[in-house]
Design a protein around this motif. Sequence first.
Motif, PDB file in Angstrom:
ATOM      1  N   THR A   1       0.843  -1.218  -0.007  1.00  0.00           N
ATOM      2  CA  THR A   1       0.021   0.075  -0.158  1.00  0.00           C
ATOM      3  C   THR A   1       0.853   1.159  -0.189  1.00  0.00           C
ATOM      4  O   THR A   1       0.355   2.104  -0.799  1.00  0.00           O
ATOM      5  CB  THR A   1      -0.946   0.011   1.088  1.00  0.00           C
ATOM      6  OG1 THR A   1      -1.872  -1.286   1.307  1.00  0.00           O
ATOM      7  CG2 THR A   1      -1.760   1.198   1.188  1.00  0.00           C
TER       8      THR A   1
ATOM      9  N   GLY B   1      -8.676  -2.763   1.426  1.00  0.00           N
ATOM     10  CA  GLY B   1      -8.581  -3.726   0.266  1.00  0.00           C
ATOM     11  C   GLY B   1      -7.300  -4.602   0.733  1.00  0.00           C
ATOM     12  O   GLY B   1      -7.459  -5.886   0.390  1.00  0.00           O
TER      13      GLY B   1
ATOM     14  N   ARG C   1      -1.119  -4.207  -9.848  1.00  0.00           N
ATOM     15  CA  ARG C   1      -2.473  -4.091 -10.416  1.00  0.00           C
ATOM     16  C   ARG C   1      -3.083  -2.991  -9.990  1.00  0.00           C
ATOM     17  O   ARG C   1      -3.993  -2.514 -10.808  1.00  0.00           O
ATOM     18  CB  ARG C   1      -3.195  -5.455  -9.594  1.00  0.00           C
ATOM     19  CG  ARG C   1      -2.958  -6.733 -10.386  1.00  0.00           C
ATOM     20  CD  ARG C   1      -4.017  -7.746  -9.837  1.00  0.00           C
ATOM     21  NE  ARG C   1      -5.187  -7.387 -10.334  1.00  0.00           N
ATOM     22  CZ  ARG C   1      -6.436  -7.495  -9.572  1.00  0.00           C
ATOM     23  NH1 ARG C   1      -6.241  -7.927  -8.355  1.00  0.00           N
ATOM     24  NH2 ARG C   1      -7.525  -7.228 -10.301  1.00  0.00           N
ATOM     25  N   TRP C   2      -2.742  -2.341  -8.753  1.00  0.00           N
ATOM     26  CA  TRP C   2      -3.663  -1.213  -8.262  1.00  0.00           C
ATOM     27  C   TRP C   2      -3.032   0.279  -8.561  1.00  0.00           C
ATOM     28  O   TRP C   2      -3.563   0.913  -8.158  1.00  0.00           O
ATOM     29  CB  TRP C   2      -3.779  -1.677  -6.812  1.00  0.00           C
ATOM     30  CG  TRP C   2      -5.005  -2.772  -6.913  1.00  0.00           C
ATOM     31  CD1 TRP C   2      -4.763  -3.974  -6.524  1.00  0.00           C
ATOM     32  CD2 TRP C   2      -6.390  -2.661  -7.013  1.00  0.00           C
ATOM     33  NE1 TRP C   2      -5.595  -4.830  -6.524  1.00  0.00           N
ATOM     34  CE2 TRP C   2      -6.810  -3.949  -6.930  1.00  0.00           C
ATOM     35  CE3 TRP C   2      -7.209  -1.778  -7.554  1.00  0.00           C
ATOM     36  CZ2 TRP C   2      -8.104  -4.435  -7.109  1.00  0.00           C
ATOM     37  CZ3 TRP C   2      -8.500  -1.786  -7.656  1.00  0.00           C
ATOM     38  CH2 TRP C   2      -8.921  -3.319  -7.662  1.00  0.00           C
ATOM     39  N   THR C   3      -1.747   0.146  -8.768  1.00  0.00           N
ATOM     40  CA  THR C   3      -0.878   1.619  -8.735  1.00  0.00           C
ATOM     41  C   THR C   3      -1.673   2.499  -9.981  1.00  0.00           C
ATOM     42  O   THR C   3      -1.853   3.643  -9.682  1.00  0.00           O
ATOM     43  CB  THR C   3       0.489   1.545  -9.218  1.00  0.00           C
ATOM     44  OG1 THR C   3       0.915   0.594  -8.038  1.00  0.00           O
ATOM     45  CG2 THR C   3       1.374   2.577  -9.150  1.00  0.00           C
TER      46      THR C   3
ATOM     47  N   ASN D   1      -5.213  -3.068 -14.000  1.00  0.00           N
ATOM     48  CA  ASN D   1      -6.402  -3.546 -13.144  1.00  0.00           C
ATOM     49  C   ASN D   1      -7.469  -4.455 -13.928  1.00  0.00           C
ATOM     50  O   ASN D   1      -8.364  -4.892 -13.151  1.00  0.00           O
ATOM     51  CB  ASN D   1      -7.222  -2.392 -12.716  1.00  0.00           C
ATOM     52  CG  ASN D   1      -8.249  -2.339 -11.687  1.00  0.00           C
ATOM     53  OD1 ASN D   1      -9.304  -2.088 -12.009  1.00  0.00           O
ATOM     54  ND2 ASN D   1      -7.914  -2.684 -10.605  1.00  0.00           N
TER      55      ASN D   1
ATOM     56  N   SER E   1      -7.491   1.885   0.162  1.00  0.00           N
ATOM     57  CA  SER E   1      -6.584   0.794  -0.059  1.00  0.00           C
ATOM     58  C   SER E   1      -6.218  -0.131   1.283  1.00  0.00           C
ATOM     59  O   SER E   1      -5.921  -1.336   1.103  1.00  0.00           O
ATOM     60  CB  SER E   1      -5.205   1.755  -0.625  1.00  0.00           C
ATOM     61  OG  SER E   1      -5.612   2.335  -1.642  1.00  0.00           O
TER      62      SER E   1
ATOM     63  N   TYR F   1      -4.803   2.238 -11.228  1.00  0.00           N
ATOM     64  CA  TYR F   1      -6.069   2.574 -10.756  1.00  0.00           C
ATOM     65  C   TYR F   1      -6.120   3.878  -9.869  1.00  0.00           C
ATOM     66  O   TYR F   1      -7.036   4.688 -10.059  1.00  0.00           O
ATOM     67  CB  TYR F   1      -6.746   1.605 -10.354  1.00  0.00           C
ATOM     68  CG  TYR F   1      -8.113   1.558  -9.711  1.00  0.00           C
ATOM     69  CD1 TYR F   1      -9.226   1.701 -10.660  1.00  0.00           C
ATOM     70  CD2 TYR F   1      -8.489   1.871  -8.479  1.00  0.00           C
ATOM     71  CE1 TYR F   1     -10.314   1.786 -10.224  1.00  0.00           C
ATOM     72  CE2 TYR F   1      -9.752   2.076  -7.971  1.00  0.00           C
ATOM     73  CZ  TYR F   1     -10.719   2.100  -8.892  1.00  0.00           C
ATOM     74  OH  TYR F   1     -12.135   2.432  -8.459  1.00  0.00           O
ATOM     75  N   ASN F   2      -5.241   3.590  -8.928  1.00  0.00           N
ATOM     76  CA  ASN F   2      -5.246   4.788  -7.850  1.00  0.00           C
ATOM     77  C   ASN F   2      -4.582   6.126  -8.602  1.00  0.00           C
ATOM     78  O   ASN F   2      -4.945   7.114  -8.153  1.00  0.00           O
ATOM     79  CB  ASN F   2      -4.441   4.358  -6.520  1.00  0.00           C
ATOM     80  CG  ASN F   2      -5.099   3.391  -5.851  1.00  0.00           C
ATOM     81  OD1 ASN F   2      -6.405   3.506  -5.748  1.00  0.00           O
ATOM     82  ND2 ASN F   2      -4.176   2.467  -5.275  1.00  0.00           N
TER      83      ASN F   2
ATOM     84  N   GLN G   1       2.721   1.858  -3.091  1.00  0.00           N
ATOM     85  CA  GLN G   1       1.771   1.990  -4.173  1.00  0.00           C
ATOM     86  C   GLN G   1       1.146   3.471  -4.315  1.00  0.00           C
ATOM     87  O   GLN G   1       0.821   4.037  -5.252  1.00  0.00           O
ATOM     88  CB  GLN G   1       0.749   0.872  -3.976  1.00  0.00           C
ATOM     89  CG  GLN G   1      -0.475   1.002  -4.923  1.00  0.00           C
ATOM     90  CD  GLN G   1      -1.409   0.136  -4.436  1.00  0.00           C
ATOM     91  OE1 GLN G   1      -2.800   0.559  -4.749  1.00  0.00           O
ATOM     92  NE2 GLN G   1      -1.453  -0.904  -3.912  1.00  0.00           N
TER      93      GLN G   1
END
Length: 318
Positions: free
Chosen positions: A95, A238, A181-183, A127, A235, A185-186, A98
């Motif tokens: 987190t 999640g 996967r999530w960097t 994502n 985050s 998207y954020n 990220q």
Amino acid sequence: MSALPLSVPRRHRRGVRHTLDVRVSPYAYVAPFFLLFCAFGLFPLAYTAWVSLHEWTLLDEEQTFVGLDNFATLLTDGYFWNAAFNTLSIGVLSTAPQLLLAIWLAHLLNRPMRFQTLFRISLLLPNVTSVVAVVVIFSQLFGRDYGVINWVLSWFGAGTIDWAAGTATSHIALSTMIMWRWTGYNALIFLAAMQAVPKELYEAATLDGASSFTQLRRITVPMIRPTIVFVVIVSTIGAMQIIAEPLLFGASSGAGGGAVSGGPDRQYQTLALFVYEQGFTKFDFGYASAASWLMFLAVVLVAGINFLLTRRLKGGLG
């Protein structure tokens, strides 16, 4: 004079329709969400609390009421605390970097550049990629014998690393997957918030000779504080619910010990995997329900602490 009795009821009917439209229709619009939430959110939560108070297995016809015994046993279960540590470790490792990387990417994409739309759209590709494909590919990258990561590290004299075998190494591998996967998207969430920052602030800072990093630290971050608080909390929640990555990582890495157990030494079993193991491998639904409730309380507690700390610290970001 004959039209007056007809116009009064018409005005009355219009007034009633207006009142219903203003006061009742908003509740009608949001009612489907709350009905579905009660059916698939509140009821399962309450029923799980009831199950957690019983010795509830599929093999017994009658379920024995045991009170808080499941919770008491859980608090002395070393496997549960190991899963809690793994969840916290993987969550922190994935987190914090990220979010920092997402803010920096959003700051770069918020400036004029060629193929800007293409780069922004490409942030969503990780994502929307299937988590199965992501874990399988990264498991090969972190492979012990033929992995690209070990091959690159060998250039610097590092030995062969069995990424799935150790606690620290497996956490790094899983955190890398989650970050990938999530960097993006954020970053898009941060970018949307940055679009609302007045351009005049950046122009004035540029005239004063402020660097790009200074503008990010002194202008962008203070102006998007509410969005930062939101992304940090989401985050964190999640990260507390990680299950797909460690489950598939254990199945595809061949580390042994079973995918649900998180490796032979449970080195990357998370809380969600622990609940899954108790409920759908050992079929001890009472114990699994107690674990899921403690996990729920932990998520609420961590999210609350995170919210309070973020609100307290955000005043010093500018």
